[in-house]
Design an enzyme around this catalytic site. Sequence first.
Site, PDB file in Angstrom:
ATOM      1  N   HIS A  37       0.847  -1.212   0.000  1.00 47.62           N
ATOM      2  CA  HIS A  37       0.000   0.000   0.000  1.00 47.62           C
ATOM      3  C   HIS A  37       0.879   1.257   0.000  1.00 47.62           C
ATOM      4  O   HIS A  37       0.607   2.219  -0.702  1.00 47.62           O
ATOM      5  CB  HIS A  37      -0.884   0.034   1.253  1.00 47.62           C
ATOM      6  CG  HIS A  37      -1.873  -1.087   1.352  1.00 47.62           C
ATOM      7  ND1 HIS A  37      -1.779  -2.076   2.302  1.00 47.62           N
ATOM      8  CD2 HIS A  37      -2.983  -1.367   0.642  1.00 47.62           C
ATOM      9  CE1 HIS A  37      -2.780  -2.921   2.174  1.00 47.62           C
ATOM     10  NE2 HIS A  37      -3.536  -2.516   1.166  1.00 47.62           N
ATOM     11  N   SER A 186      -2.810  -7.963   3.000  1.00 46.52           N
ATOM     12  CA  SER A 186      -3.335  -7.842   4.362  1.00 46.52           C
ATOM     13  C   SER A 186      -3.726  -9.215   4.901  1.00 46.52           C
ATOM     14  O   SER A 186      -3.640  -9.478   6.104  1.00 46.52           O
ATOM     15  CB  SER A 186      -4.549  -6.916   4.372  1.00 46.52           C
ATOM     16  OG  SER A 186      -4.207  -5.679   3.791  1.00 46.52           O
TER      17      SER A 186
HETATM   18  P1  AMP Z   1      -6.518  -3.642  -0.620  1.00 46.01           P
HETATM   19  O1  AMP Z   1      -6.330  -2.886   0.658  1.00 46.01           O
HETATM   20  O2  AMP Z   1      -6.132  -5.067  -0.545  1.00 46.01           O
HETATM   21  O3  AMP Z   1      -7.887  -3.413  -1.223  1.00 46.01           O
HETATM   22  O4  AMP Z   1      -5.502  -2.998  -1.642  1.00 46.01           O
HETATM   23  C1  AMP Z   1      -5.485  -1.618  -1.911  1.00 46.01           C
HETATM   24  C2  AMP Z   1      -4.587  -1.362  -3.090  1.00 46.01           C
HETATM   25  O5  AMP Z   1      -3.269  -1.806  -2.774  1.00 46.01           O
HETATM   26  C3  AMP Z   1      -5.009  -2.118  -4.349  1.00 46.01           C
HETATM   27  O6  AMP Z   1      -4.821  -1.288  -5.482  1.00 46.01           O
HETATM   28  C4  AMP Z   1      -4.080  -3.290  -4.364  1.00 46.01           C
HETATM   29  O7  AMP Z   1      -3.851  -3.823  -5.645  1.00 46.01           O
HETATM   30  C5  AMP Z   1      -2.822  -2.669  -3.805  1.00 46.01           C
HETATM   31  N1  AMP Z   1      -1.932  -3.695  -3.257  1.00 46.01           N
HETATM   32  C6  AMP Z   1      -2.244  -4.675  -2.362  1.00 46.01           C
HETATM   33  N2  AMP Z   1      -1.177  -5.470  -2.138  1.00 46.01           N
HETATM   34  C7  AMP Z   1      -0.169  -4.979  -2.902  1.00 46.01           C
HETATM   35  C8  AMP Z   1       1.184  -5.364  -3.123  1.00 46.01           C
HETATM   36  N3  AMP Z   1       1.723  -6.424  -2.509  1.00 46.01           N
HETATM   37  N4  AMP Z   1       1.931  -4.637  -3.976  1.00 46.01           N
HETATM   38  C9  AMP Z   1       1.400  -3.558  -4.621  1.00 46.01           C
HETATM   39  N5  AMP Z   1       0.129  -3.145  -4.456  1.00 46.01           N
HETATM   40  C10 AMP Z   1      -0.650  -3.849  -3.614  1.00 46.01           C
END
Ligand code: AMP
Length: 280
Positions: A37, A186
């Site tokens: 993130h 997460s």
């Molecule tokens: P989330 O909180 O899982 O909905 O993710 C929020 C944003 O962070 C989304 O655009 C995800 O694709 C991105 N994201 C989650 N994990 C990663 C990671 N390991 N590397 C890069 N971006 C990520």
Amino acid sequence: MKTLATAKELREAIGNVKKTGQLLGFVPTMGALHSGHLSLVEECKKTCAICVVSIFVNPTQFNDKSDLKNYPRMPEQDLKKLEDAQVDFVFFPSEKEMYPEEDTRVFHFGVLETVMEGLHRPGHFNGVAQIVSKLFDIVQPDKAFFGEKDFQQLAIIKKMVKMLDLNVEVVPCATIREDDGLAMSSRNLLLTPENRKNAPRIRQLLLQAVERQHQATVQEVEKETVTALDAIENFKTDYFEIVHSDTLQPVTSWDEKGPKTACVAVYAGKIRLIDNIRFL
Ligand code: AMP
């Protein structure tokens, strides 16, 4: 850093900034923030004067109630990380704030949603589109940053922006990994120690699939990868598919033109992990 809980407050705060003509970047998240993130925040800050991050565990995108219930929530730690990253505004709304009424909108993404996550998590992308379209409407960003880890989500968001004719540039950001190769997520926090230990195998098998390109048929590579994933104790493949990177439609032969990506979803015990790799 200002933390705001209502759309009205955020609109007001952002309205003042937008008047100055500065570029506004937006990073939507569901919290339990990790370096993945924060890399999106960094990307945002490289090109945008103002960085807005939202934290909202969006119920409409969870097709599995227990996944929603167990999803990690750690707002204080998240706010500290965002403060350290020098984010300007954090939007941290309640469920009532985002859904004062049931959102009955139905989005149609055509073939993009009939495969992989769309197929295995019915309603998931409709929920993603509901929340992201609402957030875009409130934040009115010039640019929005999304991780390539959620490869299909990125394609869906790009399509949504086109379909709704929104004036937002969607910026893809590289997947950030743990030292052992596991894609940061997460949900990694929820893995048992044993499953966490085995989880880097997912990345190793994706790398192996790339190596096997042209040594075996697409179908053989898919089959051997699924077999190897299923052989890991407590792991069960939900899908492993080699697809065309833009259309997300299955590749049937290496001879087919255009960029290709392997996408995988695996249950490690009860925790569902996803990852992907591009073929060169
Ligand atoms: P989330 O909180 O899982 O909905 O993710 C929020 C944003 O962070 C989304 O655009 C995800 O694709 C991105 N994201 C989650 N994990 C990663 C990671 N390991 N590397 C890069 N971006 C990520």
